[in-house]
Design a protein around this motif. Structure first.
Motif, PDB file in Angstrom:
ATOM      1  N   GLY A  57       0.798  -1.221   0.000  1.00  0.00           N
ATOM      2  CA  GLY A  57       0.000   0.000   0.000  1.00  0.00           C
ATOM      3  C   GLY A  57       0.826   1.264   0.000  1.00  0.00           C
ATOM      4  N   LEU A  58       2.114   1.161  -0.319  1.00  0.00           N
ATOM      5  CA  LEU A  58       3.006   2.321  -0.309  1.00  0.00           C
ATOM      6  C   LEU A  58       3.124   2.956  -1.687  1.00  0.00           C
ATOM      7  CD1 LEU A  58       5.842   0.786   1.893  1.00  0.00           C
ATOM      8  CD2 LEU A  58       4.028   2.334   2.622  1.00  0.00           C
ATOM      9  N   ASP A  59       2.602   2.285  -2.701  1.00  0.00           N
ATOM     10  CA  ASP A  59       2.631   2.786  -4.066  1.00  0.00           C
ATOM     11  C   ASP A  59       1.372   2.286  -4.762  1.00  0.00           C
ATOM     12  OD1 ASP A  59       3.489   4.093  -6.322  1.00  0.00           O
ATOM     13  OD2 ASP A  59       5.416   3.047  -6.464  1.00  0.00           O
ATOM     14  N   SER A  67      -5.258  -7.264  -5.417  1.00  0.00           N
ATOM     15  CA  SER A  67      -5.986  -7.350  -4.151  1.00  0.00           C
ATOM     16  C   SER A  67      -5.100  -8.023  -3.116  1.00  0.00           C
ATOM     17  CB  SER A  67      -7.294  -8.132  -4.315  1.00  0.00           C
ATOM     18  OG  SER A  67      -7.043  -9.487  -4.636  1.00  0.00           O
ATOM     19  N   VAL A  68      -5.234  -7.573  -1.880  1.00  0.00           N
ATOM     20  CA  VAL A  68      -4.458  -8.116  -0.763  1.00  0.00           C
ATOM     21  C   VAL A  68      -5.413  -8.391   0.383  1.00  0.00           C
ATOM     22  CG1 VAL A  68      -2.660  -7.638   0.933  1.00  0.00           C
ATOM     23  CG2 VAL A  68      -2.334  -6.927  -1.432  1.00  0.00           C
ATOM     24  N   ALA A  69      -5.407  -9.620   0.878  1.00  0.00           N
ATOM     25  CA  ALA A  69      -6.290 -10.025   1.980  1.00  0.00           C
ATOM     26  C   ALA A  69      -7.745  -9.699   1.685  1.00  0.00           C
ATOM     27  CB  ALA A  69      -5.835  -9.386   3.290  1.00  0.00           C
ATOM     28  N   GLY A  70      -8.151  -9.942   0.450  1.00  0.00           N
ATOM     29  CA  GLY A  70      -9.542  -9.788   0.078  1.00  0.00           C
ATOM     30  C   GLY A  70      -9.998  -8.384  -0.252  1.00  0.00           C
ATOM     31  N   VAL A  71      -9.076  -7.419  -0.298  1.00  0.00           N
ATOM     32  CA  VAL A  71      -9.444  -6.029  -0.565  1.00  0.00           C
ATOM     33  C   VAL A  71      -8.715  -5.540  -1.817  1.00  0.00           C
ATOM     34  CG1 VAL A  71      -9.284  -3.656   0.286  1.00  0.00           C
ATOM     35  CG2 VAL A  71      -9.932  -5.496   1.845  1.00  0.00           C
ATOM     36  N   SER A  72      -9.463  -4.954  -2.742  1.00  0.00           N
ATOM     37  CA  SER A  72      -8.874  -4.392  -3.951  1.00  0.00           C
ATOM     38  C   SER A  72      -8.137  -3.103  -3.609  1.00  0.00           C
ATOM     39  CB  SER A  72      -9.965  -4.099  -4.990  1.00  0.00           C
ATOM     40  OG  SER A  72      -9.420  -3.372  -6.080  1.00  0.00           O
ATOM     41  N   LEU A  73      -6.873  -3.040  -3.949  1.00  0.00           N
ATOM     42  CA  LEU A  73      -6.082  -1.844  -3.641  1.00  0.00           C
ATOM     43  C   LEU A  73      -6.293  -0.742  -4.660  1.00  0.00           C
ATOM     44  CD1 LEU A  73      -2.668  -3.356  -2.481  1.00  0.00           C
ATOM     45  CD2 LEU A  73      -4.791  -3.039  -1.210  1.00  0.00           C
ATOM     46  N   THR A  74      -6.974  -1.066  -5.758  1.00  0.00           N
ATOM     47  CA  THR A  74      -7.196  -0.065  -6.800  1.00  0.00           C
ATOM     48  C   THR A  74      -8.552   0.615  -6.662  1.00  0.00           C
ATOM     49  OG1 THR A  74      -7.926  -1.866  -8.253  1.00  0.00           O
ATOM     50  CG2 THR A  74      -5.648  -1.131  -8.464  1.00  0.00           C
ATOM     51  N   ILE A  76      -9.977   1.567  -3.291  1.00  0.00           N
ATOM     52  CA  ILE A  76     -10.138   1.792  -1.859  1.00  0.00           C
ATOM     53  C   ILE A  76      -9.624   3.184  -1.522  1.00  0.00           C
ATOM     54  CG2 ILE A  76      -7.897   0.757  -1.306  1.00  0.00           C
ATOM     55  CD1 ILE A  76      -9.107  -0.290   1.286  1.00  0.00           C
ATOM     56  N   SER A  77     -10.277   3.865  -0.594  1.00  0.00           N
ATOM     57  CA  SER A  77      -9.857   5.209  -0.205  1.00  0.00           C
ATOM     58  C   SER A  77      -8.600   5.133   0.654  1.00  0.00           C
ATOM     59  CB  SER A  77     -10.969   5.888   0.587  1.00  0.00           C
ATOM     60  OG  SER A  77     -11.131   5.270   1.862  1.00  0.00           O
ATOM     61  N   PRO A  78      -7.790   6.190   0.668  1.00  0.00           N
ATOM     62  CA  PRO A  78      -6.576   6.195   1.498  1.00  0.00           C
ATOM     63  C   PRO A  78      -6.861   5.893   2.971  1.00  0.00           C
ATOM     64  CG  PRO A  78      -6.516   8.016  -0.047  1.00  0.00           C
ATOM     65  CD  PRO A  78      -7.884   7.410  -0.155  1.00  0.00           C
ATOM     66  N   ARG A  79      -7.962   6.430   3.486  1.00  0.00           N
ATOM     67  CA  ARG A  79      -8.304   6.209   4.899  1.00  0.00           C
ATOM     68  C   ARG A  79      -8.607   4.739   5.166  1.00  0.00           C
ATOM     69  NH1 ARG A  79     -12.866   9.551   8.394  1.00  0.00           N
ATOM     70  NH2 ARG A  79     -12.540   8.449  10.367  1.00  0.00           N
ATOM     71  N   ASP A  80      -9.422   4.129   4.273  1.00  0.00           N
ATOM     72  CA  ASP A  80      -9.755   2.713   4.448  1.00  0.00           C
ATOM     73  C   ASP A  80      -8.540   1.829   4.219  1.00  0.00           C
ATOM     74  OD1 ASP A  80     -12.361   3.275   5.092  1.00  0.00           O
ATOM     75  OD2 ASP A  80     -13.133   2.966   3.066  1.00  0.00           O
ATOM     76  N   LEU A  81      -7.634   2.283   3.333  1.00  0.00           N
ATOM     77  CA  LEU A  81      -6.407   1.517   3.081  1.00  0.00           C
ATOM     78  C   LEU A  81      -5.560   1.449   4.349  1.00  0.00           C
ATOM     79  CD1 LEU A  81      -4.629   0.087   0.953  1.00  0.00           C
ATOM     80  CD2 LEU A  81      -3.541   2.301   0.535  1.00  0.00           C
ATOM     81  N   THR A  82      -5.450   2.561   5.057  1.00  0.00           N
ATOM     82  CA  THR A  82      -4.690   2.585   6.311  1.00  0.00           C
ATOM     83  C   THR A  82      -5.294   1.625   7.329  1.00  0.00           C
ATOM     84  OG1 THR A  82      -4.023   4.886   5.961  1.00  0.00           O
ATOM     85  CG2 THR A  82      -3.907   4.040   8.200  1.00  0.00           C
ATOM     86  N   LYS A  83      -6.623   1.641   7.454  1.00  0.00           N
ATOM     87  CA  LYS A  83      -7.292   0.731   8.380  1.00  0.00           C
ATOM     88  C   LYS A  83      -7.063  -0.723   7.991  1.00  0.00           C
ATOM     89  CE  LYS A  83     -11.097   3.862   9.634  1.00  0.00           C
ATOM     90  NZ  LYS A  83     -12.572   4.054   9.562  1.00  0.00           N
ATOM     91  N   HIS A  84      -7.130  -0.973   6.683  1.00  0.00           N
ATOM     92  CA  HIS A  84      -6.947  -2.335   6.171  1.00  0.00           C
ATOM     93  C   HIS A  84      -5.585  -2.890   6.571  1.00  0.00           C
ATOM     94  CE1 HIS A  84      -6.865  -5.734   3.442  1.00  0.00           C
ATOM     95  NE2 HIS A  84      -5.850  -5.221   2.787  1.00  0.00           N
ATOM     96  N   TYR A  85      -4.540  -2.083   6.397  1.00  0.00           N
ATOM     97  CA  TYR A  85      -3.193  -2.566   6.694  1.00  0.00           C
ATOM     98  C   TYR A  85      -2.937  -2.683   8.189  1.00  0.00           C
ATOM     99  CZ  TYR A  85      -1.742  -3.020   1.957  1.00  0.00           C
ATOM    100  OH  TYR A  85      -1.640  -3.480   0.676  1.00  0.00           O
ATOM    101  N   ARG A  86      -3.527  -1.828   8.963  1.00  0.00           N
ATOM    102  CA  ARG A  86      -3.365  -1.949  10.411  1.00  0.00           C
ATOM    103  C   ARG A  86      -3.976  -3.248  10.930  1.00  0.00           C
ATOM    104  NH1 ARG A  86      -4.748   4.187  12.587  1.00  0.00           N
ATOM    105  NH2 ARG A  86      -2.723   5.117  12.060  1.00  0.00           N
ATOM    106  N   ARG A  87      -5.034  -3.705  10.282  1.00  0.00           N
ATOM    107  CA  ARG A  87      -5.766  -4.865  10.768  1.00  0.00           C
ATOM    108  C   ARG A  87      -5.332  -6.181  10.111  1.00  0.00           C
ATOM    109  NH1 ARG A  87     -11.770  -2.047  10.331  1.00  0.00           N
ATOM    110  NH2 ARG A  87     -11.520  -0.576  12.052  1.00  0.00           N
ATOM    111  N   ARG A  88      -4.880  -6.141   8.870  1.00  0.00           N
ATOM    112  CA  ARG A  88      -4.709  -7.389   8.127  1.00  0.00           C
ATOM    113  C   ARG A  88      -3.307  -7.679   7.611  1.00  0.00           C
ATOM    114  NH1 ARG A  88     -10.168  -8.010   4.396  1.00  0.00           N
ATOM    115  NH2 ARG A  88     -11.677  -7.754   6.083  1.00  0.00           N
TER     116      ARG A  88
END
Length: 276
Positions: A57-59, A67-74, A76-88
């Motif tokens: 999620g750094l680029d 997709s990573v852990a069931g979430v499309s990285l293309t 997703i909002s920046p805020r939700d991306l941060t939450k996703h990585y903190r949790r998964r």
């Protein structure tokens, strides 16, 4: 069949350098199953670091899907991306000091990611103690970072990466700055975590680590060009049939300048020149 924990389709990444465009990933197709422990290898410029940064999620890719852990990285909002990585997803840097804050004690470093995620005090302390116990650092809980050895700092960095109890660990050269003995200790720790259910992907030049993973994926020119099991290091052939082997793999086999090759029932055996 379960959903892959990493799924890349026609992934393209173009870096701009002035008026030039450099294609780092060239339509990469790649998938990783949940529970796998894989290594990604390749020469400098093959696209390993670019792939890892996108997965972390750094680029962002220039085109394609990931997709990573069931979430499309293309999508997703920046805020939700941060939450996703903190949790998964946990990330372990090659320079493990990037996972650590030197002005915090060992225990505080492990608790910090959970604090940022809103985890309560009691649960933070329980999880931190559990991780420090698992990595043999429980006696260092209130030590400062500079008093730890390199191997201890790497284990602490791993605790920080795992603080959020992720489904996936991404590691960039996790043994790159360690001696051989300490590197093997880190590998054994990663293998044990994998056996407990953690999916792990490492980018590495360390042959000893790569050959012990479940699968080795080789990148070249931004594409996956070969893959094999951990005990079968993948190589590629050019149009003329020439094979290029990684320098570290040859040195591990005691081959420095010349080698011999002979046909066997299992294939072609490469050996030191003096061996017959």
């Amino acid at each position: 069949m379960s959903e892959p924990i990493i799924d890349c389709s026609s992934l393209i990444k173009i870096h701009k350098q002035g008026n030039l465009e450099v294609v780092a990933l060239h339509g990469l197709d790649f998938a990783m199953s949940r529970g796998e422990f894989i290594s990604v290898v390749g020469k400098s410029g093959a696209g390993k670091s670019t792939l890892l940064r996108i997965l972390a999620g750094l680029d962002v890719p220039s085109a394609g899907k990931v997709s990573v852990a069931g979430v499309s990285l293309t999508s997703i909002s920046p805020r939700d991306l941060t939450k996703h990585y903190r949790r998964r997803v946990g990330f372990l840097w090659q320079d493990f000091s990037r996972n650590l804050l030197p002005y915090l004690k060992v225990m505080q470093n492990v608790e910090l990611p959970m604090l940022l995620s809103g985890v309560g005090t009691r649960e933070r302390r329980r999880r931190a103690k559990e991780l420090l116990e698992a990595t043999g650092l429980h006696n260092q809980s209130f030590s400062t970072i500079h008093t730890l050895s390199g191997g201890q700092q790497q284990r602490l960095a791993l605790c920080v990466a795992l603080a959020g109890d992720p489904e996936l660990l991404l590691a960039d050269e996790p043994t790159g700055e360690l001696d051989t003995e300490t590197s093997l200790e880190i590998y054994e720790l990663l293998r044990r975590l994998n056996q407990e259910g953690l999916s792990i992907m490492v980018v590495t030049h360390d042959v000893a680590l790569a050959k012990r993973t479940d699968r080795v994926v080789r990148l070249a020119d931004g594409k996956m060009v070969a893959q094999g099991t951990g005990d079968s290091y993948p190589v590629t052939l050019d149009a003329g049939g020439a094979v290029t082997l990684p320098r570290d793999l040859l040195l591990a086999a005691g081959i420095e300048h010349e080698a011999g090759a002979k046909l066997t029932p299992d294939g072609i055996l490469l050996h030191r020149k003096e061996e017959q």
